[in-house]
Design a protein around this motif. Structure first.
Motif: not given
Length: 364
Positions: A126-155
């Motif tokens: 859903a985050v990537l559906a806007d067609g904007e390229p993202r780094s792993m960290g950017e994508l992880a941070r975009a969903v971190a509110d829903r999964w705050p525990g794992p941290g950006p690297r694992p997500l």
């Protein structure tokens, strides 16, 4: 009784399959396809790998394939970044899904406990559906509110390396270009999703044949080491009637394609400079055909190596435009001359002709 192939016979077969016995008159896309991809987590290394293999390699040709979306940088074999033909990525990716998930989840088992993979994948898409390229960290941070525990690297690793088949976009991986990793789903970059998993495992059979074409003769353990896939015994069994069987000096069963080249063990082998993490070494469980056990660690430590008489006999680096070679054994005067000539040619390639300087550092 099966014919026994000693280490030298296997070495020359490997060099021939890997386009290292003599430079090939192939286009870049054909070479990438034949090799089943090149390991490419270090973005500039595939350029040296192709220069060593092709008679007239022009880095601009690989750049054009990357920007033209005919070659793709993506996580695949062994969960490492590879440079592959786009058609192979689309055909093969689903066959690697389970392995990729398992490797990431195993690495971050504690952090990812309780995370619903399907829900996470849907959120990432859903985050990537806007067609904007993202780094792993950017994508992880975009969903971190829903999964705050794992941290950006694992997500981030789980999303990009496993759950959402993705491409690393140019300018990452272009010649002489430094750029961060930006990812898009394969469907957005290549125009369609990866092929669905084939219940008959036609892809598994294709992988067996393609591996043997580029790496054979080889044992099933070697195939597993290259691909990272554990579930290929059924595919091997399905194509076994097409194959020929040999033994190595340890008694291991080796499989091969009947018409694949197996040169005379006495065939001369030129000096070749290999990049870091080259699959000519990493593509085997038993690497003794090309590297001594005493030096095996070099291949996983990211050392660049040089082949002399077909075997890893030196490491090399580049310092201020000079190719610096450090032998792992005493080289003969003739071998030193070949190393010097090839090292000078490599220096000229890497510097766009501005330098042909090389030196050999020895302790003998």
């Amino acid at each position: 009784m099966h014919t026994v192939l000693d280490a030298r016979a296997l070495n020359r077969a490997t060099l021939a399959r890997q386009l290292l016995l003599e430079r090939a008159d192939l286009g870049v896309l054909d070479a990438v396809t034949h090799l089943g991809g090149l390991q490419a987590q270090e973005p500039q290394e595939p350029f040296t790998g192709l220069w060593s293999r092709l008679r007239a390699f022009d880095p601009a040709a690989l750049d054009a394939l990357l920007t033209g979306r005919r070659v793709v940088r993506t996580h695949l074999m062994r969960r490492t970044v590879h440079l592959l033909a786009a058609g192979d990525v689309l055909a093969w990716r689903s066959r690697f899904d389970a392995m990729l998930r398992q490797r990431v989840v195993t690495t971050y088992r504690r952090e990812l406990e309780g995370v619903d993979l399907a829900e996470l994948a849907a959120a990432g898409r859903a985050v990537l559906a806007d067609g904007e390229p993202r780094s792993m960290g950017e994508l992880a941070r975009a969903v971190a509110d829903r999964w705050p525990g794992p941290g950006p690297r694992p997500l981030g690793e789980l999303l990009i390396a496993a759950l959402i088949p993705s491409a690393q976009l140019p300018p990452r991986g272009l010649w002489r270009t430094k750029a961060g990793v930006r990812n898009l789903p394969l469907a957005a970059w290549l125009g369609r999703d990866a092929d669905p998993l084939d219940s008959g495992d036609g892809v598994g059979r294709t992988l067996v044949r393609r591996y043997l074409a580029a790496f054979g003769p080889a044992a099933t353990a070697d195939l597993r080491a290259w691909s990272g896939l554990a579930g290929l015994p059924a595919a091997v069994k399905a194509v076994r009637a097409e194959l020929v069987v040999f033994r190595d000096a340890r008694g291991r069963e080796l499989l091969d394609l009947p018409e694949a080249p197996r040169p005379d063990p006495d065939t001369p082998a030129p000096v070749q400079f290999l990049p870091a993490f080259d699959n000519a070494i990493l593509g085997y469980d038993d690497r003794s055909r090309i590297i001594d056990d005493a030096h095996r660690g070099l291949s996983v430590a990211g050392e660049r190596v040089a082949l002399v008489d077909g075997r890893v006999s030196a490491t090399w680096t580049v310092t201020e435009g000079t190719v610096v070679v450090r032998p792992l054994r005493r080289l003969t005067p003739s071998e030193l001359g070949e190393v010097a000539a090839e090292g000078s040619a490599l220096a000229a390639f890497l510097s766009d002709g501005e330098s042909d300087r090389m030196r050999v550092e020895t302790t003998w």
